[in-house]
Write an enzyme that holds these catalytic residues in place. Structure first.
Site, PDB file in Angstrom:
ATOM      1  N   GLU A 100       0.778  -1.195  -0.349  1.00  6.50           N
ATOM      2  CA  GLU A 100       0.194   0.132  -0.084  1.00  6.50           C
ATOM      3  C   GLU A 100       0.529   1.159   0.035  1.00  6.50           C
ATOM      4  O   GLU A 100       1.463   1.054   1.012  1.00  6.50           O
ATOM      5  CB  GLU A 100      -0.746  -0.176   1.173  1.00  6.50           C
ATOM      6  CG  GLU A 100      -1.768   1.274   1.634  1.00  6.50           C
ATOM      7  CD  GLU A 100      -2.317   1.221   2.516  1.00  6.50           C
ATOM      8  OE1 GLU A 100      -3.423   1.940   2.416  1.00  6.50           O
ATOM      9  OE2 GLU A 100      -2.777   0.157   3.472  1.00  6.50           O
ATOM     10  N   ASP A 125       4.226   5.192   3.260  1.00  8.38           N
ATOM     11  CA  ASP A 125       4.510   6.770   3.528  1.00  8.38           C
ATOM     12  C   ASP A 125       6.040   7.239   4.255  1.00  8.38           C
ATOM     13  O   ASP A 125       6.656   7.100   4.907  1.00  8.38           O
ATOM     14  CB  ASP A 125       3.040   6.828   4.310  1.00  8.38           C
ATOM     15  CG  ASP A 125       2.270   7.798   3.980  1.00  8.38           C
ATOM     16  OD1 ASP A 125       3.047   9.123   4.061  1.00  8.38           O
ATOM     17  OD2 ASP A 125       1.403   8.103   3.651  1.00  8.38           O
ATOM     18  N   ASP A 152      10.706   6.298   0.118  1.00  9.84           N
ATOM     19  CA  ASP A 152      10.064   6.115  -1.884  1.00  9.84           C
ATOM     20  C   ASP A 152       9.629   4.813  -2.218  1.00  9.84           C
ATOM     21  O   ASP A 152      10.802   3.661  -1.675  1.00  9.84           O
ATOM     22  CB  ASP A 152      11.470   6.728  -2.317  1.00  9.84           C
ATOM     23  CG  ASP A 152      10.762   7.476  -3.293  1.00  9.84           C
ATOM     24  OD1 ASP A 152       9.700   6.937  -4.281  1.00  9.84           O
ATOM     25  OD2 ASP A 152      11.883   8.034  -4.109  1.00  9.84           O
ATOM     26  N   ASP A 175      -1.959  11.998  -3.710  1.00  8.80           N
ATOM     27  CA  ASP A 175      -1.704  13.515  -4.400  1.00  8.80           C
ATOM     28  C   ASP A 175      -2.205  13.471  -5.615  1.00  8.80           C
ATOM     29  O   ASP A 175      -1.510  12.904  -7.038  1.00  8.80           O
ATOM     30  CB  ASP A 175      -0.438  13.853  -4.197  1.00  8.80           C
ATOM     31  CG  ASP A 175      -0.330  15.580  -3.951  1.00  8.80           C
ATOM     32  OD1 ASP A 175      -0.795  16.331  -4.432  1.00  8.80           O
ATOM     33  OD2 ASP A 175       0.656  16.399  -3.560  1.00  8.80           O
ATOM     34  N   ASP A 211     -10.855  10.728  -5.347  1.00  9.25           N
ATOM     35  CA  ASP A 211     -12.339  11.712  -4.901  1.00  9.25           C
ATOM     36  C   ASP A 211     -11.110  13.156  -6.008  1.00  9.25           C
ATOM     37  O   ASP A 211     -12.421  13.785  -6.187  1.00  9.25           O
ATOM     38  CB  ASP A 211     -12.298  12.310  -4.014  1.00  9.25           C
ATOM     39  CG  ASP A 211     -11.171  12.655  -3.161  1.00  9.25           C
ATOM     40  OD1 ASP A 211      -9.539  12.896  -3.787  1.00  9.25           O
ATOM     41  OD2 ASP A 211     -11.375  13.737  -2.399  1.00  9.25           O
ATOM     42  N   THR A 248     -13.303   5.741   4.649  1.00  8.98           N
ATOM     43  CA  THR A 248     -12.937   6.476   6.105  1.00  8.98           C
ATOM     44  C   THR A 248     -13.406   7.824   6.264  1.00  8.98           C
ATOM     45  O   THR A 248     -14.060   8.319   5.253  1.00  8.98           O
ATOM     46  CB  THR A 248     -11.884   7.431   5.336  1.00  8.98           C
ATOM     47  OG1 THR A 248     -11.625   8.090   4.065  1.00  8.98           O
ATOM     48  CG2 THR A 248     -10.633   5.728   5.340  1.00  8.98           C
ATOM     49  N   PHE A 250     -12.902  10.686   5.825  1.00  7.53           N
ATOM     50  CA  PHE A 250     -11.804  11.476   5.365  1.00  7.53           C
ATOM     51  C   PHE A 250     -13.161  11.703   3.388  1.00  7.53           C
ATOM     52  O   PHE A 250     -13.626  12.580   2.969  1.00  7.53           O
ATOM     53  CB  PHE A 250     -10.923  12.043   4.670  1.00  7.53           C
ATOM     54  CG  PHE A 250     -10.026  13.064   3.617  1.00  7.53           C
ATOM     55  CD1 PHE A 250      -9.914  14.041   3.990  1.00  7.53           C
ATOM     56  CD2 PHE A 250     -10.381  11.690   2.114  1.00  7.53           C
ATOM     57  CE1 PHE A 250      -9.885  14.591   2.421  1.00  7.53           C
ATOM     58  CE2 PHE A 250      -9.926  13.202   1.362  1.00  7.53           C
ATOM     59  CZ  PHE A 250     -10.173  14.216   1.493  1.00  7.53           C
ATOM     60  N   GLU A 251     -12.706  10.316   3.455  1.00  7.24           N
ATOM     61  CA  GLU A 251     -13.627  10.708   1.835  1.00  7.24           C
ATOM     62  C   GLU A 251     -15.067  10.593   2.350  1.00  7.24           C
ATOM     63  O   GLU A 251     -15.888  10.712   1.728  1.00  7.24           O
ATOM     64  CB  GLU A 251     -13.970   8.331   1.523  1.00  7.24           C
ATOM     65  CG  GLU A 251     -14.136   8.307   0.713  1.00  7.24           C
ATOM     66  CD  GLU A 251     -13.916   7.074  -0.088  1.00  7.24           C
ATOM     67  OE1 GLU A 251     -14.987   6.572  -1.116  1.00  7.24           O
ATOM     68  OE2 GLU A 251     -13.364   6.316   0.976  1.00  7.24           O
TER      69      GLU A 251
END
Length: 274
Positions: A100, A125, A152, A175, A211, A248, A250-251
């Site tokens: 992920e 991440d 990375d 992003d 999104d 989530t 946020f979603e």
């Protein structure tokens, strides 16, 4: 990638609230987390290039810092590009491994890991608070199938994983780099997919979600045109959100505002003759 502010000198004392941000002024050269993730694990060993991520500086809570100090030696991986890793050794078993890329604060990752303990998740991440939060969640919920990568993901794929090492790839809400001059920074590009294909087993699923509708259209076009992948939907186009990808907070907030979230599920086709 490094955040030079708000770092504790040692694991926080009991007087700190787990959600309290910790400020510490470090001397020059002092590591932020002596036993935790390194500030720039790959250092200057690799070429300078356009990157798809932008490190975010934000405060690390006492609880996150404590998790980074205690759990990183066991559950963390610094992506330094200096060795090829054995995923079976990293997880302590030979279960399927899904990579992920970009997990935010890790809530969705933890929920997916809890719902599918037979699948290992290597979550990568560069956001230090998120790394600490995911480690906290993994410890709290006993998620032995989670490992947290720092650095990375391109270097991980290119330098540190063997061919056919992965059973899946997840890229959720990367992003979008909305300005046209920044589109070259978007992760889902033909070159990235070629690299990912070399590390994915035939039949492995690449699952993307965004999104940002213009980016979704670009993802669909790039994945649809790549010879190493095929759409899991016979009719083509976007897929409904699968049940294993949690909704989530946020979603949910975005959906309440009328945002459209698109999922893409593509399958790695059998290796072509070279």
């Amino acid at each position: 990638m490094s955040d030079s502010l708000n770092a504790p000198d040692a694991p926080p004392s009991a007087s700190h609230d787990p959600g309290e941000s910790v400020r510490h002024t470090r001397t020059r050269g002092e590591p932020r987390f002596p036993d935790g993730p390194r500030a720039d694990p790959a250092g200057s060993h690799f070429e300078r290039r356009i990157r798809s991520f932008q490190p975010r500086r934000s405060r690390v809570t006492a609880g996150q810092a404590d998790a980074l100090q205690r759990l990183w030696p066991t559950w963390g991986l610094d992506i330094d590009g200096q060795r090829v890793i054995d995923l079976g050794e990293l997880f302590g078993n030979d279960r399927p491994v899904v990579l992920e890329i970009g997990f935010g604060m890790g809530e969705a990752t933890a929920r997916m890991a809890a719902a599918d303990p037979g699948t290992n998740i290597l979550a990568v991440d560069v956001h230090t608070p998120g790394q600490g939060n995911l480690l906290n969640l993994a410890e709290r919920d006993g998620l032995s199938n989670v490992r947290v990568g720092n650095g990375d993901a391109i270097i991980l794929l290119r330098e540190m994983l063997r061919p056919d090492a992965l059973d899946g790839l997840r890229v959720y809400f990367p992003d979008p780099w909305p300005k046209k001059r920044h589109h070259k920074r978007r992760l889902i590009q033909p070159e990235f997919l070629t690299l990912a294909a070399a590390r994915l087993k035939p039949g492995a699923i690449v699952h993307c979600a965004t999104d940002w509708e213009p980016y979704a259209e670009q993802m669909l076009e790039v994945l649809g045109a790549h010879p190493d992948f095929e759409n899991t939907r016979a009719e083509g186009g976007f897929a409904p959100r699968p049940g294993f990808r949690p909704l989530t907070r946020f979603e949910g907030q975005g959906l309440d505002k009328g945002h459209v979230v698109n999922d893409l599920l593509f399958r790695r086709v059998p290796h072509r003759e070279r």
